[in-house]
Scaffold this motif. Structure first.
Motif, mmCIF file in Angstrom:
data_model
loop_
_atom_site.group_PDB
_atom_site.id
_atom_site.type_symbol
_atom_site.label_atom_id
_atom_site.label_comp_id
_atom_site.label_asym_id
_atom_site.label_seq_id
_atom_site.Cartn_x
_atom_site.Cartn_y
_atom_site.Cartn_z
ATOM 1 N N PHE A 120 0.831 -1.210 0.000
ATOM 2 C CA PHE A 120 0.000 0.000 0.000
ATOM 3 C C PHE A 120 0.863 1.257 0.000
ATOM 4 C CE2 PHE A 120 -4.314 -1.496 1.947
ATOM 5 C CZ PHE A 120 -4.561 -2.217 0.800
ATOM 6 N N TRP B 282 0.907 4.138 -2.664
ATOM 7 C CA TRP B 282 0.661 5.535 -2.273
ATOM 8 C C TRP B 282 1.735 6.444 -2.871
ATOM 9 C CZ3 TRP B 282 3.671 8.473 1.452
ATOM 10 C CH2 TRP B 282 3.114 9.708 1.782
ATOM 11 N N GLN C 244 1.097 6.828 -6.486
ATOM 12 C CA GLN C 244 -0.031 7.737 -6.716
ATOM 13 C C GLN C 244 0.395 9.203 -6.577
ATOM 14 O OE1 GLN C 244 -2.948 8.645 -3.768
ATOM 15 N NE2 GLN C 244 -4.619 7.899 -5.042
ATOM 16 N N GLN D 47 -7.716 0.479 0.760
ATOM 17 C CA GLN D 47 -6.504 1.118 0.279
ATOM 18 C C GLN D 47 -6.650 2.641 0.301
ATOM 19 O OE1 GLN D 47 -5.420 0.600 -3.888
ATOM 20 N NE2 GLN D 47 -3.325 0.207 -3.278
ATOM 21 N N GLN D 48 -7.841 3.121 -0.063
ATOM 22 C CA GLN D 48 -8.050 4.558 -0.095
ATOM 23 C C GLN D 48 -7.946 5.169 1.304
ATOM 24 O OE1 GLN D 48 -8.059 6.389 -2.926
ATOM 25 N NE2 GLN D 48 -7.815 8.009 -1.404
ATOM 26 N N PHE E 105 -6.172 3.964 3.692
ATOM 27 C CA PHE E 105 -4.733 3.915 3.974
ATOM 28 C C PHE E 105 -4.041 5.130 3.360
ATOM 29 C CE2 PHE E 105 -0.390 2.601 3.360
ATOM 30 C CZ PHE E 105 -0.103 1.687 4.359
ATOM 31 N N PHE E 106 -4.368 5.411 2.093
ATOM 32 C CA PHE E 106 -3.791 6.564 1.389
ATOM 33 C C PHE E 106 -4.153 7.864 2.111
ATOM 34 C CE2 PHE E 106 -3.505 4.667 -3.195
ATOM 35 C CZ PHE E 106 -2.607 3.726 -2.728
#
Lengths: 84, 180
Positions: free
Chosen positions: A6, A10, A13, B111-112, B114-115
């Protein structure tokens, strides 16, 4: 392991970048506008500062001019004080 | 790829249009860096434009013996970003927002989420740690170059990046694994 994956996602991203389609044009327009303004103005402070900081000879010349002006001013003041 | 020094020389000789090559070459990295520091999509392109305009104005003061053009440009971008961030007061060391509640179990977080949590931690990092972290992790710049941009020693940069990573780790500890 999940966190690691993740975390990498990230970073990927946040590493993506979208540049506005006319970003270059807008920037160059500002550059041309600045250049036009600079040419039309007789005395550009920013250009002067950039020139002075860029060239050691110009710096030395400015210091010399400052010293001469200071000396002349001092001489005039002394003259006024002593002979006025 | 045309040598940057040659482009700069041509620009300084009066060929303004050649500056476009430098803008095109660096617009992506500069916008990305600003975006990651100030975290405001609306103004990051305005700041990036200001960075390039400032670079153009001060181009005559660029000294290739002291640093590379990219280091010089990133330094301008770093300073502009921090000034903008100060104005917005987004760099305060305030507490993490409520959604960083450490009681949320790892498996229930998408996941979002987490981001989002990482975004929040990044947002609250002190400015010096944040710029060093952004330049290292997102721009992939070597420590030596980051040290030049920040005007400190390499050891200081390593320490700032480690501290930033530690904070990210700490905030994510609750996710169940601690292996960033």
């Amino acid at each position: 392991m999940k966190n690691e994956r993740f975390y990498d996602d990230w970073k990927k991203q946040r590493s993506q970048v979208e540049v506005g389609h006319n970003f270059t044009e807008k920037t160059m327009k500002q550059v041309y506008q600045y250049e036009q303004g600079r040419k039309s103005s007789l005395f550009d402070i920013q250009w002067l500062v950039a020139t002075i900081t860029a060239h050691p000879l110009v710096q030395a010349a400015m210091i010399a001019v400052g010293a001469i002006v200071g000396f002349i001013r001092l001489a005039i003041m002394l003259h006024i004080l002593l002979y006025a | 790829m045309i040598e940057e020094i040659s482009i700069i020389r041509v620009v300084l000789d009066g060929d303004i249009e050649s500056f476009r090559l430098l803008v095109q070459r660096y617009q992506g990295p500069i916008i990305r860096m600003i975006k990651n520091i100030i975290d405001d999509h609306h103004i990051c392109e305005d700041i990036a434009q200001d960075v390039f305009l400032t670079a153009y104005k001060k181009l005559s003061s660029f000294d290739p013996d002291r640093s590379s053009f990219s280091t010089w440009l990133f330094t301008i971008a770093r300073n502009k970003s921090l000034n903008a961030a100060k104005k917005k007061r987004t760099l305060s060391m305030s507490n993490l927002p409520e959604n960083s509640d450490s009681s949320t179990p790892v498996n229930s977080l998408s996941q979002q989420e987490f981001f989002d949590r990482l975004d929040q931690v990044l947002k609250t990092l002190p400015s010096k740690q944040k710029t060093a972290f952004v330049l290292a992790e997102f721009e992939k710049l070597p420590y030596e170059q980051i040290a030049q941009i920040e005007g400190v020693r390499i050891g200081t940069i390593k320490s700032r990046i480690n501290r930033a990573k530690k904070k990210l780790r700490l905030a994510l500890k609750s996710f169940g694994e601690d292996d960033l």
